[in-house]
Design a protein around this motif. Structure first.
Motif, PDB file in Angstrom:
ATOM      1  N   ASP A   1       0.811  -1.216   0.000  1.00  0.00           N
ATOM      2  CA  ASP A   1       0.000   0.000   0.000  1.00  0.00           C
ATOM      3  C   ASP A   1       0.846   1.268   0.000  1.00  0.00           C
ATOM      4  O   ASP A   1       0.336   2.376   0.179  1.00  0.00           O
ATOM      5  CB  ASP A   1      -0.938   0.021   1.202  1.00  0.00           C
ATOM      6  N   GLY A   2       2.140   1.087  -0.214  1.00  0.00           N
ATOM      7  CA  GLY A   2       3.040   2.225  -0.236  1.00  0.00           C
ATOM      8  C   GLY A   2       3.916   2.327   0.986  1.00  0.00           C
ATOM      9  O   GLY A   2       4.880   3.108   1.012  1.00  0.00           O
ATOM     10  N   THR A   3       3.616   1.518   1.993  1.00  0.00           N
ATOM     11  CA  THR A   3       4.404   1.544   3.224  1.00  0.00           C
ATOM     12  C   THR A   3       5.361   0.365   3.321  1.00  0.00           C
ATOM     13  O   THR A   3       6.079   0.218   4.302  1.00  0.00           O
ATOM     14  CB  THR A   3       3.478   1.544   4.441  1.00  0.00           C
ATOM     15  N   GLY A   4       5.359  -0.485   2.316  1.00  0.00           N
ATOM     16  CA  GLY A   4       6.222  -1.656   2.342  1.00  0.00           C
ATOM     17  C   GLY A   4       5.489  -2.880   2.840  1.00  0.00           C
ATOM     18  O   GLY A   4       4.366  -2.796   3.352  1.00  0.00           O
ATOM     19  N   VAL A   5       6.104  -4.046   2.673  1.00  0.00           N
ATOM     20  CA  VAL A   5       5.519  -5.302   3.129  1.00  0.00           C
ATOM     21  C   VAL A   5       6.508  -5.996   4.047  1.00  0.00           C
ATOM     22  O   VAL A   5       7.725  -5.806   3.939  1.00  0.00           O
ATOM     23  CB  VAL A   5       5.160  -6.215   1.934  1.00  0.00           C
ATOM     24  N   PRO A   6       6.012  -6.827   4.970  1.00  0.00           N
ATOM     25  CA  PRO A   6       6.925  -7.519   5.887  1.00  0.00           C
ATOM     26  C   PRO A   6       7.839  -8.492   5.156  1.00  0.00           C
ATOM     27  O   PRO A   6       7.416  -9.139   4.189  1.00  0.00           O
ATOM     28  CB  PRO A   6       5.987  -8.270   6.830  1.00  0.00           C
ATOM     29  N   ALA A   7       9.066  -8.610   5.607  1.00  0.00           N
ATOM     30  CA  ALA A   7       9.958  -9.636   5.081  1.00  0.00           C
ATOM     31  C   ALA A   7       9.392 -11.008   5.440  1.00  0.00           C
ATOM     32  O   ALA A   7       8.767 -11.157   6.489  1.00  0.00           O
ATOM     33  CB  ALA A   7      11.345  -9.465   5.676  1.00  0.00           C
ATOM     34  N   PRO A   8       9.550 -11.989   4.570  1.00  0.00           N
ATOM     35  CA  PRO A   8      10.346 -12.000   3.347  1.00  0.00           C
ATOM     36  C   PRO A   8       9.527 -11.768   2.075  1.00  0.00           C
ATOM     37  O   PRO A   8       9.899 -12.228   1.006  1.00  0.00           O
ATOM     38  CB  PRO A   8      10.923 -13.405   3.361  1.00  0.00           C
ATOM     39  N   ALA A   9       8.415 -11.070   2.177  1.00  0.00           N
ATOM     40  CA  ALA A   9       7.540 -10.878   1.023  1.00  0.00           C
ATOM     41  C   ALA A   9       8.107  -9.846   0.050  1.00  0.00           C
ATOM     42  O   ALA A   9       8.875  -8.961   0.429  1.00  0.00           O
ATOM     43  CB  ALA A   9       6.155 -10.443   1.480  1.00  0.00           C
ATOM     44  N   VAL A  10       7.698  -9.988  -1.193  1.00  0.00           N
ATOM     45  CA  VAL A  10       7.964  -9.003  -2.242  1.00  0.00           C
ATOM     46  C   VAL A  10       6.658  -8.270  -2.513  1.00  0.00           C
ATOM     47  O   VAL A  10       5.625  -8.901  -2.725  1.00  0.00           O
ATOM     48  CB  VAL A  10       8.477  -9.684  -3.526  1.00  0.00           C
ATOM     49  N   GLY A  11       6.689  -6.954  -2.499  1.00  0.00           N
ATOM     50  CA  GLY A  11       5.474  -6.185  -2.671  1.00  0.00           C
ATOM     51  C   GLY A  11       5.047  -6.065  -4.119  1.00  0.00           C
ATOM     52  O   GLY A  11       5.866  -6.076  -5.028  1.00  0.00           O
ATOM     53  N   TYR A  12       3.740  -5.969  -4.306  1.00  0.00           N
ATOM     54  CA  TYR A  12       3.209  -5.695  -5.645  1.00  0.00           C
ATOM     55  C   TYR A  12       2.096  -4.665  -5.539  1.00  0.00           C
ATOM     56  O   TYR A  12       1.475  -4.488  -4.475  1.00  0.00           O
ATOM     57  CB  TYR A  12       2.709  -6.970  -6.327  1.00  0.00           C
ATOM     58  N   GLU A  13       1.846  -3.995  -6.657  1.00  0.00           N
ATOM     59  CA  GLU A  13       0.751  -3.047  -6.761  1.00  0.00           C
ATOM     60  C   GLU A  13      -0.299  -3.611  -7.716  1.00  0.00           C
ATOM     61  O   GLU A  13       0.030  -4.342  -8.646  1.00  0.00           O
ATOM     62  CB  GLU A  13       1.263  -1.699  -7.292  1.00  0.00           C
ATOM     63  N   GLY A  14      -1.566  -3.264  -7.484  1.00  0.00           N
ATOM     64  CA  GLY A  14      -2.621  -3.747  -8.366  1.00  0.00           C
ATOM     65  C   GLY A  14      -3.183  -5.078  -7.906  1.00  0.00           C
ATOM     66  O   GLY A  14      -3.258  -5.362  -6.712  1.00  0.00           O
ATOM     67  N   SER A  15      -3.572  -5.906  -8.873  1.00  0.00           N
ATOM     68  CA  SER A  15      -4.244  -7.161  -8.557  1.00  0.00           C
ATOM     69  C   SER A  15      -3.901  -8.239  -9.560  1.00  0.00           C
ATOM     70  O   SER A  15      -3.698  -7.963 -10.744  1.00  0.00           O
ATOM     71  CB  SER A  15      -5.764  -6.947  -8.542  1.00  0.00           C
ATOM     72  N   LEU A  16      -3.875  -9.462  -9.088  1.00  0.00           N
ATOM     73  CA  LEU A  16      -3.720 -10.640  -9.942  1.00  0.00           C
ATOM     74  C   LEU A  16      -5.032 -11.395 -10.099  1.00  0.00           C
ATOM     75  O   LEU A  16      -5.072 -12.427 -10.772  1.00  0.00           O
ATOM     76  CB  LEU A  16      -2.683 -11.593  -9.339  1.00  0.00           C
ATOM     77  N   THR A  17      -6.092 -10.887  -9.489  1.00  0.00           N
ATOM     78  CA  THR A  17      -7.345 -11.632  -9.469  1.00  0.00           C
ATOM     79  C   THR A  17      -8.517 -10.874 -10.069  1.00  0.00           C
ATOM     80  O   THR A  17      -9.480 -11.495 -10.512  1.00  0.00           O
ATOM     81  CB  THR A  17      -7.713 -12.021  -8.024  1.00  0.00           C
TER      82      THR A  17
END
Length: 358
Positions: free
Chosen positions: A78-94
């Protein structure tokens, strides 16, 4: 496919913040996630690709052991980052019509099947069945290809991937399952795909999810939330040509990407041999070779491989598949010998009186 790059290293090994995956790694993982085909290389612990709809579920999937050293764990940023060990993405895959971005140089569109003929493809795109009308549209396209030889243009585009083709009459990769791909919805329910039956929750172990997958089967796990199993099974049973239809699409996509035009597939509303215009093809056996012909060449698909062949050889195969009882009258014996030698090189034997793949 490359499975190196940014991977999960366990909880707490890196601060929350922007994490990225290189473009190729991200593309390879997402194609695998959409199709169920595993990435190359020895499987490790954890899931190869795990997509979350809520970054708050990162600690749970890590604690459950779903994340291994080579897992690509994707979570919305959401612009604030994601917890490790995740890789952040914007938008949707669904969401149909939306796209995923890594915030840099990679975009992946998602289209629903029924809307795809009306959408513009700008880059890598996943076409997904999202409801019953999508399923009906898919069946109608397959029926039209069989009778009229007209294939959906969007499925022949090289940058488009049809998600979960194995549940649509194609072949499932034997390794498909929770160790290859998982999706967690906003409520923490886990499935292999956004359209599949629920296998468990983000707190369940990979063993638990795998047992549930085995109970349901790969079709239900892929499309169970979209099309009831009995309806899907009946539709596919009444169309035994679907495996060859999907193989034909794959062959045409490859050839069109190399500039081939005017492509037609024997048995799908077209014949290379005029004498076979009214003959019904043996389309029930997915293992049998395919004949494809176009403006500038003729081709065969044998054991999953695509070959350019002489027109006479392609005609010999077409006759052998469509009218084995007439093959000796339509094809010179010498040409049948050439065909038999070619097929034998790839482990296929065809009897002139009964076409059977070895």
């Amino acid at each position: 496919m490359d499975t190196t790059g940014v991977g999960s290293t366990g909880p707490g090994t890196a601060p929350a913040g922007p994490r990225t995956a290189d473009r190729k790694r991200l593309k390879d993982h997402l194609i695998s996630w959409a199709t169920g085909a595993p990435l190359k290389g020895a499987p490790g612990p954890g899931v190869q690709t795990l997509v979350l709809s809520d970054a708050a579920h990162v600690p749970a999937v890590v604690a459950a052991g779903l994340v291994g050293p080579s897992t690509l764990l994707l979570a919305p940023d959401d612009g604030t980052g994601v917890p490790a060990p995740a890789v952040g993405y914007e938008g949707s895959l669904t969401e149909p019509g939306d796209e995923l971005s890594n915030g840099q140089d990679f975009f992946l569109q998602t289209h629903s099947y029924a809307s795809s003929p009306y959408m513009t493809v700008f880059g890598p795109t996943v076409v997904r069945l999202t409801d019953r009308p999508d399923f009906e549209a898919y069946l109608a396209d397959a029926d039209r290809a069989l009778t009229d030889g007209v294939f959906p243009d969007f499925l022949l585009t090289s940058s488009v991937v049809l998600a979960d083709a194995g549940a649509l009459g194609g072949s499932h990769h034997p390794a498909d399952g929770p160790s290859v791909r998982l999706y967690a919805d906003p409520d923490g329910y886990v499935s292999t795909t956004p359209t599949g039956a629920v296998l468990g929750t983000v707190d369940d172990s990979l063993d638990t999810l795998t047992r549930r997958f085995a109970e349901l089967g790969p079709d239900e796990a892929a499309l169970g939330a979209v099309v009831p199993q009995d309806i899907r099974d009946q539709a596919l049973r009444s169309r035994p040509f679907l495996p060859r239809y999907l193989k034909a699409i794959t062959a045409m996509r490859i050839l069109m990407a190399h500039g081939r035009t005017g492509l037609k597939v024997s048995g799908f509303g077209a014949r290379l041999t005029p004498e076979l215009a009214g003959a019904a093809a043996d389309l029930d056996d997915a293992a049998l070779p395919l004949v494809v012909h176009g403006d500038s060449g003729t081709y065969m698909v044998i054991s999953g491989r695509l070959f350019a062949v002489r027109r006479e050889t392609a005609r010999a195969l077409e006759c052998l598949l469509a009218a084995p009882e007439r093959v000796t009258a339509l094809v010179p014996a010498a040409e049948l010998d050439v065909l038999d030698e070619l097929l034998a090189q790839h482990g296929v034997r065809l009897n002139p009186l009964q076409a059977v793949a070895a």
